[in-house]
Design an enzyme around this catalytic site. Structure first.
Site, PDB file in Angstrom:
ATOM      1  N   LYS A 157      26.384 -35.864  10.003  1.00 46.67           N
ATOM      2  CA  LYS A 157      27.596 -35.103  10.398  1.00 46.67           C
ATOM      3  C   LYS A 157      27.526 -34.382  11.906  1.00 46.67           C
ATOM      4  CE  LYS A 157      29.344 -31.231   8.453  1.00 46.67           C
ATOM      5  NZ  LYS A 157      29.803 -29.823   9.357  1.00 46.67           N
TER       6      LYS A 157
ATOM      7  N   ASP B 129      23.805 -27.220   8.239  1.00 46.85           N
ATOM      8  CA  ASP B 129      23.395 -25.980   8.905  1.00 46.85           C
ATOM      9  C   ASP B 129      23.885 -24.324   8.435  1.00 46.85           C
ATOM     10  OD1 ASP B 129      25.419 -25.748   9.887  1.00 46.85           O
ATOM     11  OD2 ASP B 129      25.304 -25.911  11.850  1.00 46.85           O
ATOM     12  N   SER B 130      24.225 -24.598   7.464  1.00 45.74           N
ATOM     13  CA  SER B 130      24.363 -23.355   6.583  1.00 45.74           C
ATOM     14  C   SER B 130      22.904 -23.367   5.846  1.00 45.74           C
ATOM     15  CB  SER B 130      25.726 -23.056   5.731  1.00 45.74           C
ATOM     16  OG  SER B 130      24.915 -24.496   4.824  1.00 45.74           O
TER      17      SER B 130
ATOM     18  N   ASP C 277      22.764 -32.402   8.120  1.00 41.53           N
ATOM     19  CA  ASP C 277      23.466 -31.391  10.190  1.00 41.53           C
ATOM     20  C   ASP C 277      22.924 -32.253  11.155  1.00 41.53           C
ATOM     21  OD1 ASP C 277      26.336 -30.957  10.688  1.00 41.53           O
ATOM     22  OD2 ASP C 277      25.522 -28.870   9.471  1.00 41.53           O
TER      23      ASP C 277
ATOM     24  N   GLU D 274      29.493 -31.191  14.931  1.00 39.36           N
ATOM     25  CA  GLU D 274      31.210 -30.146  15.063  1.00 39.36           C
ATOM     26  C   GLU D 274      31.566 -30.779  16.095  1.00 39.36           C
ATOM     27  OE1 GLU D 274      30.083 -26.511  14.316  1.00 39.36           O
ATOM     28  OE2 GLU D 274      29.175 -26.719  12.532  1.00 39.36           O
TER      29      GLU D 274
ATOM     30  N   GLU E  28      38.218 -27.206   8.171  1.00 44.14           N
ATOM     31  CA  GLU E  28      37.018 -26.143   8.033  1.00 44.14           C
ATOM     32  C   GLU E  28      38.112 -25.192   8.134  1.00 44.14           C
ATOM     33  OE1 GLU E  28      32.866 -25.207   8.360  1.00 44.14           O
ATOM     34  OE2 GLU E  28      33.279 -22.844   7.448  1.00 44.14           O
TER      35      GLU E  28
HETATM   36  O1  KIV Z   1      26.546 -26.086   6.762  1.00 47.53           O
HETATM   37  C1  KIV Z   1      28.017 -26.759   6.054  1.00 47.53           C
HETATM   38  O2  KIV Z   1      27.902 -26.211   5.019  1.00 47.53           O
HETATM   39  C2  KIV Z   1      29.109 -27.014   6.871  1.00 47.53           C
HETATM   40  C3  KIV Z   1      30.081 -26.915   5.425  1.00 47.53           C
HETATM   41  C4  KIV Z   1      30.621 -25.691   5.768  1.00 47.53           C
HETATM   42  C5  KIV Z   1      31.234 -28.362   5.675  1.00 47.53           C
HETATM   43  O3  KIV Z   1      28.741 -27.827   7.194  1.00 47.53           O
END
Ligand code: KIV
Length: 300
Positions: free
Chosen positions: A120, A52-53, A91, A122, A189
């Site tokens: 993934k 999600d980055s 994500d 959180e 993280e």
């Molecule tokens: O979204 C992302 O890039 C992440 C990484 C920082 C692990 O979750």
């Protein structure tokens, strides 16, 4: 890739889960589109995270809270269509797994249908119901603990987590709960290395660190950070392996200079008509031919 995981064919979530401390460390990078996915896979990484980055790295948002499941699915599709050997991890964005188990499973399924081999999310014990529901739908889940950017407001900012005994203990307990629930790996993280080491020694599935020191089973970095494509001051855990933003600025400036000074395009970079056609056209426009026939590429 780890000795206990297949070296041929695609990397799978069970193969990642089977990683042991004697195997070589796992490598994960983010990618959000086909060119970066091809780069990651050609470099031989084990996992590509469509994180999600993408929100702040590519889409220009302030934080990760702005992206939706549809946004992530769009980017997962671009990565998956390159058919990488690496496992594609999609994500789950904020609010896609917080409302109900039914919504959670449907959102995870959107990422799988777009081409992800795992998702993934959180959070730890608080998210066990979501983790369980996704696993029940036969979708592998990667956990994410420590600094969880989707909780930026609740955490009061982007800060290292687990610095005191209570919060460190909570991270270890969360990791144990995620591993016991069936997560195939856990991202850690921005936690102190002693915390990451304890988690890594405690849980049976691999830990993937980012700003968590060297004792994790693997490491992940944001592709744009490691390539030097970001113009922000990188956090201390980022190592830059290239300076592509400045290389790209130099290349585009060179192009602009060539255009402005008549050096681009050259004859070789130009399509030419047959001589007879060119001559007639030149007569028509009243101009003399500028190129000599020997300079010309064959008409195409
Ligand atoms: O979204 C992302 O890039 C992440 C990484 C920082 C692990 O979750």
């Amino acid at each position: 890739m780890a000795a206990s995981t297949p070296t041929k064919g695609r990397v799978t979530a069970p193969a990642v889960a089977a990683h042991t401390s004697t195997d070589s460390p796992l490598v994960m990078v983010t990618a959000y589109d086909a060119p970066t996915a091809r780069i990651a896979d050609a470099a031989g990484v084990d996992m590509i995270l469509v994180g999600d980055s993408v929100a702040n790295v590519v889409l220009g948002y302030e934080d990760t809270l702005r992206v939706t499941t549809e946004d992530i699915a769009h980017h997962v599709g671009a990565v998956a269509r390159t058919e990488p050997r690496a496992l594609v991890v999609g994500d789950l964005p904020w609010l896609s797994y917080h409302v109900s188990t039914s919504e959670t499973v449907h959102n995870a399924a959107k990422l799988v249908r777009a081409g992800a081999g795992a998702v993934k999310l959180e959070g730890g014990r608080k998210r066990l119901e979501a983790v369980q529901a996704i696993l029940d739908a036969e979708i592998p889940v990667m956990g994410h603990l420590g600094l969880t950017p989707q909780s930026v407001h609740a955490l009061g900012g982007f800060r290292v987590q687990g610095k005191d005994l209570d919060t460190a203990r909570a991270i270890v307990d969360d990791a144990e709960a995620l591993a016991a629930a069936g997560c195939f790996a856990v991202v850690l993280e921005c936690v102190p290395d002693a915390v990451a080491r304890l988690v890594t020694d405690t849980i049976a599935v691999p830990t993937i660190g980012i700003g968590a020191g060297r004792h994790c089973d693997g490491q992940v970095l944001v592709m744009h950070d490691l390539l030097g494509l970001e113009d922000r001051k990188p956090p201390k855990f980022v190592r830059r392996y290239a300076d592509l933003a400045n290389d790209a600025i130099a290349a585009v400036s060179h192009f602009a200079d060539d255009v402005r000074n008549g050096r681009f395009p050259s004859s070789d970079e130009t399509y030419h008509a047959a001589d007879t056609v060119s001559e007639s056209l030149n007569l028509y426009t009243g101009e003399a031919a500028e190129d000599t026939p020997s300079e010309r590429a064959p008409a195409t």
